[in-house]
Write an enzyme that holds these catalytic residues in place. Structure first.
Site, PDB file in Angstrom:
ATOM      1  CE  LYS A  19     -16.458 -21.454  19.918  1.00  0.00           C
ATOM      2  NZ  LYS A  19     -17.515 -22.453  19.724  1.00  0.00           N
TER       3      LYS A  19
ATOM      4  CG  HIS B 172     -29.187  11.735  28.135  1.00  0.00           C
ATOM      5  ND1 HIS B 172     -29.721  12.815  28.429  1.00  0.00           N
ATOM      6  CD2 HIS B 172     -30.568  11.130  28.436  1.00  0.00           C
ATOM      7  CE1 HIS B 172     -30.835  13.328  29.052  1.00  0.00           C
ATOM      8  NE2 HIS B 172     -31.440  11.962  28.963  1.00  0.00           N
TER       9      HIS B 172
ATOM     10  CD  GLU C 142     -24.667 -17.465  17.980  1.00  0.00           C
ATOM     11  OE1 GLU C 142     -25.197 -18.521  18.241  1.00  0.00           O
ATOM     12  OE2 GLU C 142     -23.296 -17.305  18.679  1.00  0.00           O
TER      13      GLU C 142
HETATM   14  O1  PA5 Z   1     -25.903 -20.295  20.211  1.00  0.00           O
HETATM   15  C1  PA5 Z   1     -24.792 -20.985  20.255  1.00  0.00           C
HETATM   16  O2  PA5 Z   1     -24.844 -22.107  19.758  1.00  0.00           O
HETATM   17  C2  PA5 Z   1     -23.447 -20.532  20.800  1.00  0.00           C
HETATM   18  O3  PA5 Z   1     -23.815 -19.119  21.544  1.00  0.00           O
HETATM   19  C3  PA5 Z   1     -23.368 -21.407  22.064  1.00  0.00           C
HETATM   20  O4  PA5 Z   1     -24.272 -21.319  23.183  1.00  0.00           O
HETATM   21  C4  PA5 Z   1     -22.010 -20.944  22.573  1.00  0.00           C
HETATM   22  O5  PA5 Z   1     -21.060 -20.966  22.081  1.00  0.00           O
HETATM   23  C5  PA5 Z   1     -21.590 -21.822  23.979  1.00  0.00           C
HETATM   24  O6  PA5 Z   1     -21.472 -23.260  23.619  1.00  0.00           O
HETATM   25  P1  PA5 Z   1     -21.459 -24.450  24.380  1.00  0.00           P
HETATM   26  O7  PA5 Z   1     -22.879 -24.381  25.166  1.00  0.00           O
HETATM   27  O8  PA5 Z   1     -21.458 -25.647  23.671  1.00  0.00           O
HETATM   28  O9  PA5 Z   1     -20.199 -24.102  25.259  1.00  0.00           O
END
Ligand code: PA5
Length: 446
Positions: free
Chosen positions: A423, A309, A288
């Site tokens: 989303k 393996h 990310e």
């Molecule tokens: O790193 C990030 O921002 C995302 O992976 C969020 O942690 C994930 O989408 C969960 O979001 P939230 O904590 O707002 O529910």
């Protein structure tokens, strides 16, 4: 300051010799300054950098007291969250836990179960079944407070808990970790009177394991969050200088040198099954943070020797665009010896009397040599043992290196615009109010 984590880049030298890594030092220094001084893109998300040293004793004690209360009242604690609100806690708990904790009836702390990290109907059905006759509590974690996956899981399990113990007792057994003011979860927590912890605005999800997001579930599982934070604080101090003594600088510079030489995929390797979820956490952290603007090392992970393996052939012989980063744990917690067998029908007496870990280490060395000979550069990160202090060091090391590496790549390491696309489509397909225009457009594509 020295820490217990060692980064060895000698086996990456065929593609990223020390001279190439040194040549990147000025860039790494510039990137490090951006992280430490907040002068780079995404600088409103740097709150994680001083969590280890700025989190007060009182804050940690509040987390521990809340954990004790859940431990007292619950056989199971369901930790609801996804992405950064899930992976850090899961990684640390798995690294520290007995591999068979889920099957043990003599386990003293509540078993921590995770939910809201998927939308599996069977998963939730089976979880409700498991909890039907159990004393359980819930930690619900969502920074935004609006993420669909945890919201669904929470609605389902909250209803179950309330039906079982009544609304008042359920409210005592639910802890919410969310934004200080915004989001549906904050509003719900206020109305229902849940105990809450805040995720600061300047701490992004994937950098939040050293905040209540990770610390509360880890404490509930029975682990020492003071030691975890102390280890992280040691690494915070050890990653300040732009020198080759700074392990985060070495790792960031080496992986960028490899990337620029055509090694586009980094495979995080472990030889200890307890590290499987640490790799999942690492994948999110680096994926990310770096995968944007058409750039980024693709973070993959394997568990060795298991995956030798399955993936061993590809790694040894496939397209030469990969490098490996091995996390090697110096010492296991327990001793198991290969026994002697008088009949020796399996031919294993040549290793009788040796510890299983010695065999594992030979597998690691043998694999490293084979892969390096096969054109796969190798970075080796060693950690003395799977203990809280060292895991704290390792987590902070990877976070700091990620910030440096992202800036060296010239991306904003602290946003994640790409996560939103699915989303929007899902909401449009489900007919969420406000998505009417997108609904028509996306239905035309099905
Ligand atoms: O790193 C990030 O921002 C995302 O992976 C969020 O942690 C994930 O989408 C969960 O979001 P939230 O904590 O707002 O529910």
């Amino acid at each position: 300051m020295k820490t217990n984590i060692n980064v060895n880049i000698a086996q990456a030298a065929a593609v990223a010799p020390e001279s190439a890594v040194k040549a990147l030092l000025p860039e790494a220094a510039d990137a490090l300054a951006k992280v430490d001084n907040g002068t780079g893109a995404g600088n409103d998300f740097l709150g994680w950098t001083d969590l280890p040293t700025h989190t007060t004793q009182a804050e940690l004690e509040d987390i521990i007291a809340t954990a004790r209360s859940l431990q007292k009242d619950c056989e199971y604690v369901v930790c609801i969250g996804i992405g950064g609100s899930y992976l850090g806690a899961k990684a640390v708990i798995e690294a520290l836990s007995d591999s068979f904790a889920a099957y043990r009836i003599d386990y003293t702390n509540p078993k921590v179960i995770f939910a809201g990290q998927n939308i599996g109907e069977d998963y939730l059905f089976e979880l409700r079944n498991l909890l039907a006759d159990k004393k359980f509590g819930i930690i619900v974690i969502s920074k935004s407070g609006t993420t669909t996956e945890p919201a669904i899981a929470f609605r389902i399990l909250k209803e179950q808990l309330e039906q079982r113990v009544g609304k008042e007792e359920a409210s005592r057994r639910i802890v919410a970790i969310t934004d200080a003011k915004r989001g549906a979860l904050r509003q719900l927590a206020t109305e229902e009177g849940y105990k809450t912890f805040v995720i600061d605005d300047n701490v992004g999800g994937r950098f939040s394991v050293l905040s209540p997001v990770g610390l509360l579930p880890i404490a509930v599982a029975g682990y020492d969050i003071m030691a975890l934070m102390a280890g992280a604080a040691e690494m915070q101090l050890a990653t300040k200088e732009a020198t080759l003594e700074n392990p985060a600088v070495v790792y960031a510079a080496t992986r960028n040198a490899l990337y620029r030489a055509g090694k586009k995929i980094e495979i995080l390797v472990n030889y200890n099954p307890k590290l499987h979820f640490l790799a999942e956490w690492w994948k999110q952290l680096y994926g990310e943070s770096e995968g944007k603007d058409g750039k980024g090392i693709f973070p993959a992970a394997v568990d060795f020797s298991t995956d030798l393996h399955s993936m061993g052939q590809w790694i040894q012989d496939g397209e030469r665009t990969i490098f490996e980063t091995v996390i090697s744990v110096d010492a296991p917690e327990h001793e198991t010896i290969v026994p002697t067998d008088n009949d020796n029908l399996d031919g294993l007496n040549y290793i009788a009397g040796k510890r299983v870990d010695e065999v594992n280490k030979m597998a690691e060395i043998g694999t490293r040599i084979a892969h390096v000979d096969g054109g796969v550069p190798n970075i080796r990160i060693t950690i003395p043992a799977l203990r809280e202090q060292y895991l704290g060091q390792l987590i902070y090391f990877f976070e700091k290196a990620c910030g440096i590496s992202g800036y060296m790549l010239e991306v904003n390491p602290f946003d994640q615009p790409g996560v939103e696309a699915y989303k929007r489509n899902m909401f449009a397909l489900l007919g969420k109010p406000g998505y009417e225009a997108e609904t028509a457009a996306i239905r035309a594509k099905i």
